[in-house]
Design an enzyme around this catalytic site. Structure first.
Site, PDB file in Angstrom:
ATOM      1  N   SER A 177       0.825  -1.220   0.000  1.00 23.50           N
ATOM      2  CA  SER A 177       0.000   0.000   0.000  1.00 23.50           C
ATOM      3  C   SER A 177       0.853   1.262   0.000  1.00 23.50           C
ATOM      4  CB  SER A 177      -0.976  -0.006   1.174  1.00 23.50           C
ATOM      5  OG  SER A 177      -0.327  -0.333   2.371  1.00 23.50           O
ATOM      6  N   HIS A 236       5.936 -12.732   7.583  1.00 20.34           N
ATOM      7  CA  HIS A 236       6.086 -11.338   7.158  1.00 20.34           C
ATOM      8  C   HIS A 236       7.239 -11.223   6.170  1.00 20.34           C
ATOM      9  CE1 HIS A 236       6.334  -6.948   7.369  1.00 20.34           C
ATOM     10  NE2 HIS A 236       5.073  -7.026   7.745  1.00 20.34           N
ATOM     11  N   ASP A 294      -1.892  -8.699  11.989  1.00 25.43           N
ATOM     12  CA  ASP A 294      -3.258  -9.163  11.759  1.00 25.43           C
ATOM     13  C   ASP A 294      -3.670 -10.363  12.617  1.00 25.43           C
ATOM     14  OD1 ASP A 294      -3.647  -7.217   9.799  1.00 25.43           O
ATOM     15  OD2 ASP A 294      -2.645  -8.457   8.297  1.00 25.43           O
ATOM     16  N   ARG A 306       3.247  -4.832  17.165  1.00 24.59           N
ATOM     17  CA  ARG A 306       1.849  -4.377  17.139  1.00 24.59           C
ATOM     18  C   ARG A 306       0.934  -5.504  17.613  1.00 24.59           C
ATOM     19  NH1 ARG A 306       1.845  -2.775  10.974  1.00 24.59           N
ATOM     20  NH2 ARG A 306       2.814  -4.837  11.003  1.00 24.59           N
ATOM     21  N   HIS A 355      -2.047  -8.890   2.195  1.00 23.45           N
ATOM     22  CA  HIS A 355      -1.677  -7.632   2.870  1.00 23.45           C
ATOM     23  C   HIS A 355      -2.771  -7.338   3.917  1.00 23.45           C
ATOM     24  CE1 HIS A 355       0.300  -3.881   3.442  1.00 23.45           C
ATOM     25  NE2 HIS A 355      -0.053  -3.223   2.367  1.00 23.45           N
TER      26      HIS A 355
HETATM   27  N1  CMX Z   1       1.544 -19.753   6.181  1.00 22.47           N
HETATM   28  C1  CMX Z   1       1.977 -20.642   5.258  1.00 22.47           C
HETATM   29  N2  CMX Z   1       3.008 -20.435   4.443  1.00 22.47           N
HETATM   30  C2  CMX Z   1       3.673 -19.275   4.585  1.00 22.47           C
HETATM   31  C3  CMX Z   1       3.296 -18.307   5.535  1.00 22.47           C
HETATM   32  C4  CMX Z   1       2.168 -18.573   6.346  1.00 22.47           C
HETATM   33  N3  CMX Z   1       1.703 -17.698   7.237  1.00 22.47           N
HETATM   34  N4  CMX Z   1       4.133 -17.258   5.439  1.00 22.47           N
HETATM   35  C5  CMX Z   1       4.994 -17.561   4.431  1.00 22.47           C
HETATM   36  N5  CMX Z   1       4.701 -18.776   3.920  1.00 22.47           N
HETATM   37  C6  CMX Z   1       5.325 -19.427   2.768  1.00 22.47           C
HETATM   38  C7  CMX Z   1       5.159 -18.540   1.548  1.00 22.47           C
HETATM   39  O1  CMX Z   1       3.854 -18.671   0.981  1.00 22.47           O
HETATM   40  C8  CMX Z   1       6.275 -19.017   0.669  1.00 22.47           C
HETATM   41  O2  CMX Z   1       5.861 -20.235   0.077  1.00 22.47           O
HETATM   42  P1  CMX Z   1       6.235 -20.608  -1.451  1.00 22.47           P
HETATM   43  O3  CMX Z   1       7.733 -20.707  -1.460  1.00 22.47           O
HETATM   44  O4  CMX Z   1       5.537 -21.894  -1.671  1.00 22.47           O
HETATM   45  O5  CMX Z   1       5.724 -19.469  -2.298  1.00 22.47           O
HETATM   46  C9  CMX Z   1       7.361 -19.350   1.678  1.00 22.47           C
HETATM   47  O6  CMX Z   1       6.707 -19.519   2.950  1.00 22.47           O
HETATM   48  C10 CMX Z   1       8.392 -18.232   1.817  1.00 22.47           C
HETATM   49  O7  CMX Z   1       7.729 -17.018   2.085  1.00 22.47           O
HETATM   50  P2  CMX Z   1       8.432 -15.869   2.907  1.00 22.47           P
HETATM   51  O8  CMX Z   1       9.620 -15.397   2.146  1.00 22.47           O
HETATM   52  O9  CMX Z   1       8.640 -16.267   4.321  1.00 22.47           O
HETATM   53  O10 CMX Z   1       7.295 -14.764   2.939  1.00 22.47           O
HETATM   54  P3  CMX Z   1       6.939 -13.693   1.813  1.00 22.47           P
HETATM   55  O11 CMX Z   1       7.786 -12.484   2.063  1.00 22.47           O
HETATM   56  O12 CMX Z   1       6.953 -14.285   0.458  1.00 22.47           O
HETATM   57  O13 CMX Z   1       5.412 -13.370   2.170  1.00 22.47           O
HETATM   58  C11 CMX Z   1       3.567 -12.843   3.556  1.00 22.47           C
HETATM   59  C12 CMX Z   1       5.056 -12.618   3.295  1.00 22.47           C
HETATM   60  C13 CMX Z   1       3.097 -11.896   4.662  1.00 22.47           C
HETATM   61  C14 CMX Z   1       2.771 -12.524   2.277  1.00 22.47           C
HETATM   62  C15 CMX Z   1       3.364 -14.334   3.984  1.00 22.47           C
HETATM   63  O14 CMX Z   1       4.040 -14.559   5.199  1.00 22.47           O
HETATM   64  C16 CMX Z   1       1.907 -14.711   4.113  1.00 22.47           C
HETATM   65  O15 CMX Z   1       1.269 -15.046   3.115  1.00 22.47           O
HETATM   66  N6  CMX Z   1       1.331 -14.664   5.387  1.00 22.47           N
HETATM   67  C17 CMX Z   1      -0.059 -14.935   5.583  1.00 22.47           C
HETATM   68  C18 CMX Z   1      -0.903 -13.726   5.167  1.00 22.47           C
HETATM   69  C19 CMX Z   1      -0.735 -12.570   6.130  1.00 22.47           C
HETATM   70  O16 CMX Z   1      -0.811 -12.729   7.330  1.00 22.47           O
HETATM   71  N7  CMX Z   1      -0.527 -11.358   5.564  1.00 22.47           N
HETATM   72  C20 CMX Z   1      -0.460 -10.134   6.360  1.00 22.47           C
HETATM   73  C21 CMX Z   1       0.926  -9.497   6.403  1.00 22.47           C
HETATM   74  C22 CMX Z   1       0.892  -8.209   7.138  1.00 22.47           C
HETATM   75  C23 CMX Z   1       0.282  -7.124   6.294  1.00 22.47           C
HETATM   76  O17 CMX Z   1       0.888  -6.778   5.261  1.00 22.47           O
HETATM   77  O18 CMX Z   1      -0.784  -6.637   6.601  1.00 22.47           O
END
Ligand code: CMX
Length: 424
Positions: free
Chosen positions: A233, A309, A364, A318, A263
């Site tokens: 964002s 994250h 979150d 937070r 996000h």
């Molecule tokens: N559950 C399951 N798998 C997860 C995970 C979770 N909570 N967090 C990361 N992973 C996975 C990723 O999907 C990725 O898998 P692939 O290699 O198969 O694509 C792998 O672990 C590596 O990811 P990463 O480098 O640790 O994390 P990213 O920087 O790619 O993604 C985020 C970060 C937040 C999108 C991811 O942790 C996620 O999807 N979390 C769940 C959704 C969430 O809570 N989002 C809110 C974030 C805060 C915000 O921005 O508001």
């Protein structure tokens, strides 16, 4: 200390002198290298932009202008917006002045309600909020001044005016979206002498005899305010603003990104996950039930919302503050209890799975439990609350960027063919 506008007028020439000297002296020094992995992998960790309002050291979490967010948890959003813009906390007089200024700009033009009323009844609340903001673009003082040929060094002034107008109106618009979308009855008018967050809580119309919900809203709006410049964002808002699109275009665009499930929308998904867990195990999932459900989610190829994250490598401070608030006010609430138990189990599961670089909770993971407790049970609204807060970060970043004369953003992309030819 003087009013926000005057304080910025004093600070901005100092920032300009400082950054110009910095670039002149060190312009050719390297701050980052980019690997093929990073180019294909969402530019993770590439240092290629400046954001002075906040930073997120991976092992500490959010700092607002250098102060850990946990140390600001007792502040008001007015304090935080002033701090984001200037780097200083306001004194009581300036806080009051900002509160009054926002209240004086709170009236929402009638056409905004007409636009919202014309939308399909099942529109997502985020789509309604972003549409309302975009609809008000015609009000932009930045665009009017730009069209009249304002000099570049003055860009920040109408950008601040637009920011205060937009922030002033956001609680009424967001509360109006809540009441309209979820059939809560007529809109509630703001009250005189309430702060920005108190008025938002009041206009939502949630029963709050003790004032605890208003305090929860204050905390919610403080904690979500900003998270440096590279998140979806903030970066979208920055990018759109770099084309000198005004605050209405830029913030609406940024919030469209916040509406994505990876996000800001994760907060609605997260509470849903917790509630399903409670439903399935009759309100009291055991540690083993939680472990099993977490694995089922992962094995179905889904993410566990609220965990992981892109930058953080510790429990999000937070989340720590939200959890502390919940445990102080309602430790026996079944949802809060499950949030707490999930916090003890899910990081272990994610570590065992070994994919997520950060197994810890993000912002979150607990915020929805607080809203649910106070009777706000419409999950799809939660990202709107996040947005009202995050507008403070996006708008302060726009003001600072226009003050520093940040140019149009235009990184270079390359083709896969280029990578194949040039990377040995
Ligand atoms: N559950 C399951 N798998 C997860 C995970 C979770 N909570 N967090 C990361 N992973 C996975 C990723 O999907 C990725 O898998 P692939 O290699 O198969 O694509 C792998 O672990 C590596 O990811 P990463 O480098 O640790 O994390 P990213 O920087 O790619 O993604 C985020 C970060 C937040 C999108 C991811 O942790 C996620 O999807 N979390 C769940 C959704 C969430 O809570 N989002 C809110 C974030 C805060 C915000 O921005 O508001």
């Amino acid at each position: 200390m003087a009013k926000l506008q005057n304080r910025l007028a004093k600070l901005i020439p100092e920032w300009r002198t400082e950054t110009r000297a910095l670039v002149k002296k060190n312009g050719d020094k390297k701050i980052s290298d980019v690997t093929v992995q990073q180019a294909y992998g969402g530019m993770r960790g590439v240092k290629a932009m400046i954001c002075d309002t906040s930073e997120v050291p991976p092992d500490v979490g959010l700092l607002i202008r250098g102060t850990p967010i946990g140390k600001l948890a007792d502040k008001t959003p007015e304090d935080i917006f002033y701090l984001l813009c200037t780097g200083e906390l306001p004194n009581a007089k300036d806080r009051r002045a900002l509160s009054d200024e926002l209240a004086s700009r709170a009236a929402v033009p009638n056409y905004v309600w007409k636009v919202l009323e014309a939308m399909p009844k099942d529109s997502h609340p985020m789509c309604m909020l972003d549409t309302a903001i975009l609809a008000m673009e015609r009000e932009s003082k930045f665009r009017a001044a730009y069209d009249k040929g304002m000099p570049k060094e003055d860009y920040w002034k109408p950008m601040l005016e637009d920011s205060l107008d937009l922030l002033g109106r956001m609680p009424a618009i967001a509360a109006g979206v809540y009441r309209m979308r979820f059939k809560k009855g007529k809109r509630i008018a703001p009250k005189k002498n309430l702060t920005w967050s108190e008025n938002y809580a009041h206009m939502l119309g949630i029963k709050d005899p003790s004032g605890e919900f208003a305090d929860c809203m204050r905390l919610y709006l403080v904690l979500h305010c900003d998270h440096e410049g590279g998140n979806v964002s903030a970066h979208t808002c920055h990018l759109v603003g770099s084309a000198l699109s005004d605050a209405y275009y830029s913030v609406s665009a940024g919030l469209n990104g916040l509406a994505g499930p990876l996000h800001g929308l994760a907060n609605q998904e997260c509470l849903n996950w917790i509630i399903q867990l409670n439903k399935q195990f009759k309100g009291k999932p055991s540690r083993e039930d939680i472990r099993k459900t977490a694995w089922e989610t992962l094995n179905a190829g889904k993410v566990i919302p609220g965990y992981g994250h892109a930058v953080l490598r510790v429990s999000d401070p937070r989340f720590v503050e939200f959890r502390a608030f919940g445990m102080k006010h309602f430790p026996n609430d079944p949802i809060m209890k499950t949030v707490n138990d999930v916090y003890e189990i899910v990081p272990e599961v994610l570590k065992e799975q070994g994919k997520a670089k950060n197994p810890w909770p993000n912002v979150d993971a607990g915020s929805g439990a607080l809203l649910y407790h106070y009777g706000m049970k419409e999950f799809s609204y939660y990202t709107v609350l996040f947005s009202v807060s995050r507008a403070m970060g996006m708008l302060s970043q726009l003001v600072v960027n226009r003050a520093l004369g940040s140019p149009i953003e235009r990184p270079k992309s390359v083709t896969t063919e280029w990578i194949k030819k040039n990377v040995k």
